[in-house]
Design a protein around this motif. Sequence first.
Motif, PDB file in Angstrom:
ATOM      1  N   LEU A 165      30.384  44.172  39.439  1.00 38.44           N
ATOM      2  CA  LEU A 165      31.744  43.708  39.711  1.00 38.44           C
ATOM      3  C   LEU A 165      31.776  42.194  39.932  1.00 38.44           C
ATOM      4  O   LEU A 165      32.732  41.519  39.525  1.00 38.44           O
ATOM      5  CB  LEU A 165      32.310  44.428  40.936  1.00 38.44           C
ATOM      6  N   THR A 166      30.744  41.661  40.583  1.00 39.48           N
ATOM      7  CA  THR A 166      30.671  40.211  40.780  1.00 39.48           C
ATOM      8  C   THR A 166      30.594  39.501  39.441  1.00 39.48           C
ATOM      9  O   THR A 166      31.273  38.499  39.199  1.00 39.48           O
ATOM     10  CB  THR A 166      29.446  39.856  41.641  1.00 39.48           C
ATOM     11  N   SER A 205      33.945  39.658  37.659  1.00 39.03           N
ATOM     12  CA  SER A 205      35.041  38.917  38.296  1.00 39.03           C
ATOM     13  C   SER A 205      35.082  37.452  37.898  1.00 39.03           C
ATOM     14  O   SER A 205      36.094  36.780  38.108  1.00 39.03           O
ATOM     15  CB  SER A 205      34.927  39.023  39.827  1.00 39.03           C
ATOM     16  N   SER A 258      35.849  35.397  35.432  1.00 39.06           N
ATOM     17  CA  SER A 258      36.533  35.442  34.140  1.00 39.06           C
ATOM     18  C   SER A 258      36.275  34.198  33.295  1.00 39.06           C
ATOM     19  O   SER A 258      36.391  34.238  32.074  1.00 39.06           O
ATOM     20  CB  SER A 258      38.045  35.601  34.353  1.00 39.06           C
ATOM     21  N   LEU A 291      36.203  43.037  45.805  1.00 34.82           N
ATOM     22  CA  LEU A 291      36.428  42.763  44.385  1.00 34.82           C
ATOM     23  C   LEU A 291      37.323  43.824  43.749  1.00 34.82           C
ATOM     24  O   LEU A 291      38.092  43.531  42.824  1.00 34.82           O
ATOM     25  CB  LEU A 291      35.085  42.690  43.652  1.00 34.82           C
ATOM     26  N   LEU A 334      40.937  44.175  40.783  1.00 32.90           N
ATOM     27  CA  LEU A 334      40.753  44.790  39.466  1.00 32.90           C
ATOM     28  C   LEU A 334      42.100  45.001  38.778  1.00 32.90           C
ATOM     29  O   LEU A 334      43.118  45.224  39.441  1.00 32.90           O
ATOM     30  CB  LEU A 334      40.026  46.123  39.607  1.00 32.90           C
TER      31      LEU A 334
END
Length: 377
Positions: free
Chosen positions: A248-249, A252, A254, A306, A310
């Motif tokens: 997820l890190t 995240s 982008s 996080l 989403l």
Amino acid sequence: MPPLVSVIIPAYNSRAHVARALSSLERQREKNLEVEIIVVDDGSTDGTADFVRSRFPLARCITQDHAGLAAARNTGINAATGDYIVFLDADDLLCRGCLRSGIEALSRHGADISVCLCLNYVEGKDEGHFWPLRQDQYPLHLWHSNISPVHTFMCKRAVFSSLRFTPLPACEDWFFWFQCGQAGFQFTCNTDGMAVYIHRREGLAQTIGGQRTDMRVHLDVGRHLQQAEGLPPEGLFSAAVAHLAGALTCASNSKQHHADNVRQLLVEAGHTLALALKNKHSARRPSPTDPAGLAEQCHILQACALACGLPGEASELAQDIRVLGQYLCPGINDFTDGEKLHAAWRETFARTAVSPSVMAQTLRAHFEPADLVIPAL
């Protein structure tokens, strides 16, 4: 006297700054600590090898066709004769006493790999900041991401009896340390030693570009997790929680990933979450006073924070992540407030990490600002 420590420096067109790294190693030599310096010139075209041989005759210089960092480090490993092996990139340096402190930490804790502290420094920009370093549980944290720059590690020779660096576009050091953890090698923290990770302005764009490839390593680590037959249920659960937070890190950020890459990482997070939920009831109930339990809480708090950011199509994934959050952190009532969850994660992370005051003390004891100046030779 045979060398006690072999330091391997991969160098590619490094003539302009390798003297700083080599000078820092000359300051490591002391009574009963013989240092073998191996520079692997990886196909340089700027005269790096000739410069090293003429100005630093005590260093051993090996030349090879350009093959990349992993290959250069492997060449150095094959040539090293010391009982301990350290890697230092050509534009970084080790603070005074770093090698001695690493040996003492390994001896004191009966470990195979020590990890020292690190100062991040951007040339011409600021005074630097410390790389956050966990105090323990390194094999668990390596399911999440890398734990420290490559030059902070010291290894006993036995580590390389069967392992070598895998050629990758980036993050090859993370994947190597991950493999060490899975092979059962013991890690320890060395708070008495410090390295300096120097970011040169002309190298920042390349560094940022290389970070885009860390998704590949996350996916490789995930495949290992799905095939981790030797882990007990509690170990599999802990690894899955750590890898979930790491995926997820990665997703995240982008700025470093195309939309397709983010989707792949979210799919990876979903597979990992399913594995964690499957093993949740087999795992022991974590205690915040237990280092492993505190590490699990740290990872799930980051994942929950996080999850609040989403996209809507990942709402089911976010909800299932909160289920794990409620299991591991029963003291938190609201798992939808990303700001508060992030603050709780930062607080828990600080409890798992070496304190800034300890880092500052080590820096004051072993570092001089003049060490950052490239010697005039």
